[in-house]
Scaffold this motif. Structure first.
Motif, PDB file in Angstrom:
ATOM      1  N   PHE A  77       0.797  -1.293   0.112  1.00 32.49           N
ATOM      2  CA  PHE A  77      -0.080   0.138  -0.153  1.00 32.49           C
ATOM      3  C   PHE A  77       0.936   1.095  -0.057  1.00 32.49           C
ATOM      4  O   PHE A  77       1.845   1.265   0.705  1.00 32.49           O
ATOM      5  CB  PHE A  77      -0.975   0.020   1.315  1.00 32.49           C
ATOM      6  CG  PHE A  77      -1.798   1.122   1.406  1.00 32.49           C
ATOM      7  CD1 PHE A  77      -3.070   1.245   0.490  1.00 32.49           C
ATOM      8  CD2 PHE A  77      -1.298   2.390   2.011  1.00 32.49           C
ATOM      9  CE1 PHE A  77      -3.948   2.315   0.940  1.00 32.49           C
ATOM     10  CE2 PHE A  77      -2.423   3.260   2.212  1.00 32.49           C
ATOM     11  CZ  PHE A  77      -3.564   3.351   1.586  1.00 32.49           C
ATOM     12  N   PRO A  78       0.512   2.254  -0.759  1.00 30.86           N
ATOM     13  CA  PRO A  78      -0.753   2.536  -1.545  1.00 30.86           C
ATOM     14  C   PRO A  78      -0.444   2.227  -3.063  1.00 30.86           C
ATOM     15  O   PRO A  78      -0.634   3.090  -3.914  1.00 30.86           O
ATOM     16  CB  PRO A  78      -1.120   3.892  -1.378  1.00 30.86           C
ATOM     17  CG  PRO A  78       0.351   4.456  -1.187  1.00 30.86           C
ATOM     18  CD  PRO A  78       1.409   3.643  -0.635  1.00 30.86           C
ATOM     19  N   ALA A  79       0.070   1.210  -3.433  1.00 32.87           N
ATOM     20  CA  ALA A  79       0.405   1.230  -5.065  1.00 32.87           C
ATOM     21  C   ALA A  79      -0.591   1.109  -5.672  1.00 32.87           C
ATOM     22  O   ALA A  79      -1.862   0.780  -5.417  1.00 32.87           O
ATOM     23  CB  ALA A  79       1.276  -0.425  -5.077  1.00 32.87           C
ATOM     24  N   ALA A  80      -0.639   1.480  -7.073  1.00 34.69           N
ATOM     25  CA  ALA A  80      -1.659   1.519  -8.224  1.00 34.69           C
ATOM     26  C   ALA A  80      -1.715   0.223  -8.620  1.00 34.69           C
ATOM     27  O   ALA A  80      -1.071  -0.477  -8.917  1.00 34.69           O
ATOM     28  CB  ALA A  80      -1.352   2.559  -9.090  1.00 34.69           C
ATOM     29  N   VAL A  81      -3.057  -0.210  -8.496  1.00 32.75           N
ATOM     30  CA  VAL A  81      -3.464  -1.589  -9.029  1.00 32.75           C
ATOM     31  C   VAL A  81      -4.504  -1.933  -9.724  1.00 32.75           C
ATOM     32  O   VAL A  81      -4.975  -2.884 -10.021  1.00 32.75           O
ATOM     33  CB  VAL A  81      -4.004  -2.310  -7.532  1.00 32.75           C
ATOM     34  CG1 VAL A  81      -2.784  -2.476  -6.552  1.00 32.75           C
ATOM     35  CG2 VAL A  81      -5.073  -1.616  -6.903  1.00 32.75           C
ATOM     36  N   ARG A  82      -5.023  -0.661 -10.405  1.00 37.05           N
ATOM     37  CA  ARG A  82      -6.157  -0.931 -11.348  1.00 37.05           C
ATOM     38  C   ARG A  82      -6.124  -1.953 -12.380  1.00 37.05           C
ATOM     39  O   ARG A  82      -7.177  -2.629 -12.504  1.00 37.05           O
ATOM     40  CB  ARG A  82      -6.579   0.472 -11.713  1.00 37.05           C
ATOM     41  CG  ARG A  82      -7.830   0.773 -12.847  1.00 37.05           C
ATOM     42  CD  ARG A  82      -8.958   0.250 -12.306  1.00 37.05           C
ATOM     43  NE  ARG A  82     -10.139   0.127 -12.989  1.00 37.05           N
ATOM     44  CZ  ARG A  82     -11.206   1.361 -13.112  1.00 37.05           C
ATOM     45  NH1 ARG A  82     -10.794   2.324 -12.718  1.00 37.05           N
ATOM     46  NH2 ARG A  82     -11.935   1.024 -14.192  1.00 37.05           N
ATOM     47  N   ALA A  83      -5.002  -2.055 -13.105  1.00 43.57           N
ATOM     48  CA  ALA A  83      -4.873  -2.582 -14.059  1.00 43.57           C
ATOM     49  C   ALA A  83      -4.094  -4.068 -13.816  1.00 43.57           C
ATOM     50  O   ALA A  83      -3.357  -4.541 -14.657  1.00 43.57           O
ATOM     51  CB  ALA A  83      -4.346  -2.139 -15.441  1.00 43.57           C
ATOM     52  N   ARG A  84      -4.343  -4.640 -12.585  1.00 44.84           N
ATOM     53  CA  ARG A  84      -3.543  -5.610 -11.983  1.00 44.84           C
ATOM     54  C   ARG A  84      -3.560  -6.993 -12.992  1.00 44.84           C
ATOM     55  O   ARG A  84      -2.955  -7.746 -12.867  1.00 44.84           O
ATOM     56  CB  ARG A  84      -3.757  -5.968 -10.425  1.00 44.84           C
ATOM     57  CG  ARG A  84      -5.392  -6.115  -9.933  1.00 44.84           C
ATOM     58  CD  ARG A  84      -6.047  -7.302 -10.551  1.00 44.84           C
ATOM     59  NE  ARG A  84      -7.398  -7.433  -9.762  1.00 44.84           N
ATOM     60  CZ  ARG A  84      -8.403  -7.424 -10.622  1.00 44.84           C
ATOM     61  NH1 ARG A  84      -8.284  -7.587 -11.923  1.00 44.84           N
ATOM     62  NH2 ARG A  84      -9.570  -7.997  -9.735  1.00 44.84           N
ATOM     63  N   SER A  85      -4.863  -7.186 -13.583  1.00 37.70           N
ATOM     64  CA  SER A  85      -4.938  -8.356 -14.311  1.00 37.70           C
ATOM     65  C   SER A  85      -3.994  -8.310 -15.562  1.00 37.70           C
ATOM     66  O   SER A  85      -3.562  -9.595 -15.875  1.00 37.70           O
ATOM     67  CB  SER A  85      -6.197  -8.273 -14.883  1.00 37.70           C
ATOM     68  OG  SER A  85      -6.483  -7.438 -16.097  1.00 37.70           O
ATOM     69  N   ARG A  86      -3.231  -7.286 -15.778  1.00 41.21           N
ATOM     70  CA  ARG A  86      -2.180  -7.310 -16.799  1.00 41.21           C
ATOM     71  C   ARG A  86      -0.725  -8.174 -16.161  1.00 41.21           C
ATOM     72  O   ARG A  86       0.143  -8.180 -17.079  1.00 41.21           O
ATOM     73  CB  ARG A  86      -1.792  -6.012 -17.485  1.00 41.21           C
ATOM     74  CG  ARG A  86      -2.546  -5.494 -18.467  1.00 41.21           C
ATOM     75  CD  ARG A  86      -2.597  -3.791 -18.876  1.00 41.21           C
ATOM     76  NE  ARG A  86      -1.052  -3.782 -19.403  1.00 41.21           N
ATOM     77  CZ  ARG A  86      -1.007  -3.429 -20.881  1.00 41.21           C
ATOM     78  NH1 ARG A  86      -1.999  -3.487 -21.567  1.00 41.21           N
ATOM     79  NH2 ARG A  86       0.204  -3.265 -20.964  1.00 41.21           N
ATOM     80  N   THR A  87      -0.850  -8.128 -14.902  1.00 38.90           N
ATOM     81  CA  THR A  87       0.175  -8.973 -14.227  1.00 38.90           C
ATOM     82  C   THR A  87      -0.258 -10.508 -13.885  1.00 38.90           C
ATOM     83  O   THR A  87       0.078 -11.302 -14.139  1.00 38.90           O
ATOM     84  CB  THR A  87       0.805  -8.139 -13.125  1.00 38.90           C
ATOM     85  OG1 THR A  87       1.262  -7.066 -13.878  1.00 38.90           O
ATOM     86  CG2 THR A  87       2.147  -9.086 -12.668  1.00 38.90           C
TER      87      THR A  87
END
Length: 554
Positions: free
Chosen positions: A334-344
């Motif tokens: 936290f507080p990393a940006a994670v919105r597009a986490r599925s790309r990983t």
């Protein structure tokens, strides 16, 4: 060698009764699933099916789910529920309380996923279970683009564990906060209402089973489900020789590629996954993954290979442990940006199957073309802000004995919004949806094909569009001499564009070329009948048939 669970002994009469009760629980959850599907307001829930509903026992252990759902959600819902119960202990809850959170570090890794949990009370006194729902809502505020946030605060509203309902009454203050911080409050609150309504029916159905069989009997059913599932998983793992097996994957990332490293260790009936060596978390892109999502996606890939026929439940996962170093992209802090986490996170299966292919090739599949996220922003016929979500899929990777399915998500089971729904609710016309010839990776068993989608505005105004593609730089790799799938492309009037929010002008054509899945095995070993059938159906070109598959030109 068969790496699935071995033959089970003939069940006793008591075991048969328990199996019947298990089947009834699954049927009950199918009904609850159908209710949510038919009452949801947004296309992301009602068409794309980006949700899951799980029945937990009174100890918050998952025991049943619907047969069609987002499987990774079912891996994270139990732990998220138990996290909420740390804030609101079960003994402090009353009949009619409903809990909610979207904290990525408690739930499924990004803010649009709402987790809503309804305790099921018997006669208003004791909790006998929970109906837990995870659903991707249509908006949570924050930036329109999905890739470039620098921290979580740019990505929207974070709801800590809270009471959505207290003693049967909605928490109006929380609802007003949500309404004020999302772009499409009618859709968001409509979906929340649909989730609560479906959960209430689920609670009624479960209580009827508790009344029929008794609380002690339902506890026995839960223990039976969990132990039978754990036994099957342990048996399946035991079929794999002890050892340490390494795998790797490379992903598009955003400003730089992401590398996933894995050491998969098998010891007897247990398995441990260690992602040490994976790229560090990123401060300039929203592709970071929290540990519970890494764990869930790892479990999903292994469950599909080791125990594909058993319904998802927590018993399957006890023999498997997962580790990623704090601060790595698979254990972002936290507080990393994670919105597009599925790309990983959607690429962990590539590393897992790369490792297992060395010792158990018949239970793995080549990498899939993954899924994309596409959104059209507009107003509905009454002038309310509206959004149409589309989750188009690339091709699935091939397995030994099976070609990959075309336009099919893995991991996951989201569905594409039909063209008719897009056109009826959105501001675009769908000019084309077609399979991409030669996009499936060549192999003895071919990867599934990606698809081409073309849209254009149907009115005189530009259309606002956001897009989250994947595998536009690094294709889905094949396995065991299989070839990679075709990469993805974004085009406006046949000119490549970057994946940033943009306005599509009237008369322009927006083209999505989705990637294909990887192939498995040497293409020269593919049967001539399969090659001829692919040619006949237009799935491969004559050039591919002759230059890759070794077919003689006529």
């Amino acid at each position: 060698m068969n790496y699935q669970a071995g033959a089970q002994p003939a069940p006793s009469g008591h075991a048969i009764d328990l199996q019947i009760q298990w089947d009834r629980l699954t049927s009950m959850m199918d009904e609850v699933d159908a209710i949510l599907l038919r009452t949801a307001f947004s296309t992301i829930v009602s068409e794309s099916r980006d949700y899951a509903i799980v029945l937990l026992d009174r100890h918050a252990r998952s025991i049943a789910q619907s047969q069609i759902c987002v499987p990774a959600f079912t891996c994270s819902l139990p732990s998220a529920t138990r996290s909420m119960l740390k804030t609101f202990p079960a003994k402090t809850l009353v009949d009619g309380d409903i809990l909610i959170t979207n904290d990525p570090w408690l739930c499924h890794g990004h803010l649009p996923d709402l987790y809503i949990v309804m305790p099921v009370f018997k006669e208003g006194k004791s909790i006998v279970g929970y109906i837990a729902t995870a659903a991707h809502i249509s908006d949570i505020g924050g930036r329109l683009d999905e890739l470039n946030a620098r921290d979580l605060y740019e990505e929207g509203l974070r709801i800590p564990p809270s009471k959505l309902y207290e003693a049967g009454k909605p928490n109006q203050q929380l609802i007003r906060i949500m309404e004020a911080n999302v772009r499409f409050p009618r859709l968001v609150l409509g979906d929340v209402g649909a989730i609560v309504g479906a959960a209430k029916i689920g609670a009624e159905r479960y209580l009827s089973l508790v009344d029929e069989y008794g609380e002690t009997a339902m506890d026995a059913v839960a223990d039976f489900i969990l132990e039978r599932s754990a036994t099957a998983m342990r048996a399946a793992i035991a079929e794999i020789p002890d050892g340490d097996y390494e795998g790797a994957a490379i992903c598009d990332g955003v400003t730089s590629p992401t590398n996933i490293k894995l050491k998969l260790s098998v010891r007897g009936e247990t398995m441990h996954l260690d992602y040490t060596g994976t790229s560090p978390q990123k401060s300039d892109a929203a592709v970071n993954v929290v540990m519970n999502v890494t764990h869930a996606h790892s479990l999903l890939a292994l469950k599909c290979s080791l125990c594909p026929d058993l319904p998802n439940n927590e018993g399957l996962f006890g023999p498997i442990s997962t580790y990623a170093p704090e601060g790595s992209i698979l254990n972002a802090q936290f507080p990393a940006a994670v919105r597009a986490r599925s790309r990983t996170s959607f690429h962990t299966h590539t590393a897992i199957y790369d490792a297992l292919a060395k010792v158990a090739p018949r239970i793995v599949q080549a990498t899939s073309g993954s899924f994309w996220s596409l959104r059209f922003l507009c107003n509905d016929d009454e002038g309310h802000p509206f959004i149409v979500h589309v989750l188009p899929n690339g091709g699935e990777g091939a397995s030994i004995g099976i070609d990959g399915h075309s336009t099919t998500a893995f991991p996951g089971c989201s569905m594409i919004t039909p063209a008719e729904i897009i056109e009826a609710n959105g501001p675009v016309l769908v000019c084309e949806r077609s399979l991409r010839q030669d996009s499936g990776g060549a192999g003895e068993y071919r990867g599934g094909l990606g698809q081409t989608i073309r849209v254009t505005p149907r009115g005189s105004e530009p259309v606002r569009i956001t897009i989250r593609p994947d595998r536009t730089k690094y294709p889905a790799p094949g396995l065991l001499m299989g070839h990679d799938g075709g990469i993805g492309e974004l085009l406006v009037d046949d000119v490549s564009i970057e994946p940033n929010p943009f306005s599509l002008k009237p008369g322009e054509i927006f083209t999505l070329n989705l990637p294909g899945g990887g192939g498995i095995g040497n293409p020269l070993e593919r049967s001539s009948d399969r090659v001829e059938r692919d040619l006949e159906l237009g799935l491969i070109s004559m050039d591919a048939a002759t230059s890759i598959y070794g077919r003689q030109r006529p």
